[in-house]
Motif scaffolding. Structure first.
Motif, short mmCIF file in Angstrom:
data_model
loop_
_atom_site.label_atom_id
_atom_site.label_comp_id
_atom_site.label_asym_id
_atom_site.label_seq_id
_atom_site.Cartn_x
_atom_site.Cartn_y
_atom_site.Cartn_z
N TYR A 162 -4.62 6.37 6.46
CA TYR A 162 -4.86 5.03 5.89
C TYR A 162 -6.04 5.08 4.93
O TYR A 162 -5.98 4.58 3.80
CB TYR A 162 -5.13 4.05 7.03
CG TYR A 162 -5.08 2.59 6.66
CD1 TYR A 162 -6.00 2.03 5.78
CD2 TYR A 162 -4.09 1.76 7.20
CE1 TYR A 162 -5.96 0.68 5.46
CE2 TYR A 162 -4.04 0.41 6.87
CZ TYR A 162 -4.97 -0.12 6.00
OH TYR A 162 -4.91 -1.46 5.67
N TRP A 163 -7.12 5.69 5.37
CA TRP A 163 -8.34 5.80 4.57
C TRP A 163 -8.08 6.61 3.30
O TRP A 163 -8.49 6.23 2.20
CB TRP A 163 -9.43 6.44 5.40
CG TRP A 163 -10.82 6.28 4.85
CD1 TRP A 163 -11.18 5.73 3.64
CD2 TRP A 163 -12.04 6.65 5.50
NE1 TRP A 163 -12.54 5.74 3.49
CE2 TRP A 163 -13.10 6.30 4.62
CE3 TRP A 163 -12.34 7.24 6.72
CZ2 TRP A 163 -14.43 6.54 4.93
CZ3 TRP A 163 -13.67 7.47 7.02
CH2 TRP A 163 -14.70 7.12 6.15
N LEU A 164 -7.40 7.75 3.46
CA LEU A 164 -7.09 8.59 2.30
C LEU A 164 -6.23 7.85 1.30
O LEU A 164 -6.47 7.92 0.08
CB LEU A 164 -6.37 9.86 2.78
CG LEU A 164 -5.98 10.86 1.68
CD1 LEU A 164 -7.21 11.39 0.96
CD2 LEU A 164 -5.18 12.02 2.30
N SER A 165 -5.23 7.11 1.80
CA SER A 165 -4.36 6.33 0.91
C SER A 165 -5.16 5.27 0.17
O SER A 165 -4.91 5.01 -1.02
CB SER A 165 -3.24 5.67 1.72
OG SER A 165 -2.47 6.63 2.41
N MET A 166 -6.13 4.68 0.85
CA MET A 166 -6.96 3.67 0.22
C MET A 166 -7.81 4.28 -0.89
O MET A 166 -7.92 3.73 -1.99
CB MET A 166 -7.87 3.00 1.28
CG MET A 166 -8.78 1.91 0.75
SD MET A 166 -9.90 1.28 2.04
CE MET A 166 -8.70 0.53 3.16
N MET A 167 -8.42 5.44 -0.61
CA MET A 167 -9.26 6.09 -1.60
C MET A 167 -8.47 6.58 -2.81
O MET A 167 -8.99 6.66 -3.92
CB MET A 167 -10.01 7.26 -0.96
CG MET A 167 -11.07 6.85 0.04
SD MET A 167 -12.13 8.23 0.56
CE MET A 167 -10.92 9.28 1.40
N CYS A 168 -7.17 6.87 -2.58
CA CYS A 168 -6.31 7.33 -3.69
C CYS A 168 -5.71 6.15 -4.47
O CYS A 168 -4.93 6.38 -5.41
CB CYS A 168 -5.19 8.20 -3.14
SG CYS A 168 -5.76 9.80 -2.50
N GLY A 169 -6.06 4.94 -4.09
CA GLY A 169 -5.60 3.77 -4.82
C GLY A 169 -4.21 3.29 -4.45
O GLY A 169 -3.59 2.53 -5.22
N GLY A 170 -3.71 3.70 -3.30
CA GLY A 170 -2.38 3.25 -2.87
C GLY A 170 -2.38 1.76 -2.55
O GLY A 170 -3.42 1.17 -2.21
N SER A 171 -1.23 1.14 -2.69
CA SER A 171 -1.13 -0.29 -2.39
C SER A 171 -1.35 -0.53 -0.90
O SER A 171 -1.27 0.39 -0.08
CB SER A 171 0.26 -0.81 -2.79
OG SER A 171 1.26 -0.23 -1.97
N GLU A 172 -1.59 -1.78 -0.54
CA GLU A 172 -1.84 -2.11 0.86
C GLU A 172 -0.63 -1.77 1.73
O GLU A 172 -0.77 -1.23 2.83
CB GLU A 172 -2.19 -3.59 0.98
CG GLU A 172 -2.81 -3.98 2.31
CD GLU A 172 -3.32 -5.40 2.32
OE1 GLU A 172 -2.48 -6.33 2.27
OE2 GLU A 172 -4.55 -5.59 2.36
N ILE A 173 0.56 -2.08 1.22
CA ILE A 173 1.78 -1.76 1.97
C ILE A 173 1.91 -0.25 2.15
O ILE A 173 2.29 0.24 3.23
CB ILE A 173 3.02 -2.31 1.24
CG1 ILE A 173 3.00 -3.84 1.23
CG2 ILE A 173 4.30 -1.81 1.90
CD1 ILE A 173 3.10 -4.46 2.60
N PHE A 174 1.59 0.52 1.10
CA PHE A 174 1.67 1.98 1.20
C PHE A 174 0.67 2.49 2.24
O PHE A 174 1.01 3.39 3.03
CB PHE A 174 1.38 2.62 -0.15
CG PHE A 174 1.41 4.13 -0.12
CD1 PHE A 174 2.61 4.82 -0.16
CD2 PHE A 174 0.23 4.87 -0.01
CE1 PHE A 174 2.65 6.21 -0.11
CE2 PHE A 174 0.25 6.26 0.06
CZ PHE A 174 1.47 6.92 0.00
N GLN A 175 -0.52 1.96 2.25
CA GLN A 175 -1.54 2.38 3.22
C GLN A 175 -1.04 2.15 4.65
O GLN A 175 -1.15 3.04 5.51
CB GLN A 175 -2.83 1.59 2.99
CG GLN A 175 -3.50 1.86 1.65
CD GLN A 175 -4.54 0.80 1.31
OE1 GLN A 175 -5.01 0.08 2.19
NE2 GLN A 175 -4.90 0.70 0.04
#
Length: 205
Positions: A162-175
């Motif tokens: 979740y954290w990595l997806s957030m740092m990579c700019g992924g959307s909230e749904i993707f996270q």
């Protein structure tokens, strides 16, 4: 996250965890009320501790829905009891779904209260796993959380994704999806391939 969407996820997670708890109580031949209590504690235990630690209103005290859906979960187990008790895969399925969804909810709610990500990951693990700890204590089993199974570790891994997806700019749904998928995948792979953490052995072992 939209509050309605969060509520829907939490209800689905509650049903899944309640079924897993009631199913285990059925295996121990609890009566209907005892099974309901075990299912309810499994479903709301982690979220209750999370909300207390976050100093937030306890989620299940805001609406009767959680008590009601646990009753529906009890009815489901009563109707399909033989199949659910016989097949261990049913327990794994419902427990894993509840675990994954509750990890997402715990992280999202912590972030909504402006806590840092490391706290959110810890709250995700607590939300997902603590209800199962209380469940296992009530049915007189060694808590799965403290065994060598990949359980709490799957929660932490999901939080890390979740954290990595957030740092990579992924959307909230993707996270959220990446987090839940990681938890589910790790749990099923761990069971399939017997992945386990090392145990802390006594000197005489």
């Amino acid at each position: 996250m939209d509050n309605t969407f969060l509520f829907i996820i939490e209800v689905i997670g509650t049903v899944a965890f309640a079924i897993s708890g009631i199913r285990m109580a059925a295996g121990k031949r609890f009566d209907w009320f005892g099974a309901y209590v075990v299912g309810l504690v499994t479903a709301i235990g982690g979220g209750t501790l999370r909300d207390v630690l976050l100093d937030a209103p306890v989620f299940w005290m805001q609406t009767w829905w959680y008590l009601a859906v646990t009753g529906l979960a009890l009815a489901f187990v009563i109707i399909f009891r033989k199949s659910l008790v016989k097949h261990l895969g049913a327990l794994l399925l419902f427990d894993t779904i509840g675990l994954a969804l509750f990890v997402v909810i715990g992280i999202q709610k912590s972030l909504a209260f402006d806590f840092p990500m490391w706290v959110a990951i810890a709250m995700g693990m607590i939300t997902g796993a603590f209800g199962g700890v209380v469940r296992d204590i009530l049915i007189n089993e060694e808590p799965l959380f403290f065994r060598k199974d990949i359980y709490a570790t799957a929660c932490l891994a999901g939080g890390g994704v979740y954290w990595l997806s957030m740092m990579c700019g992924g959307s909230e749904i993707f996270q959220q999806t990446a987090c839940a998928t990681t938890v589910i995948a790790l749990r099923f792979l761990a069971v399939k391939y017997s992945w386990q953490l090392p145990t802390l052995k006594h000197d005489n072992d």
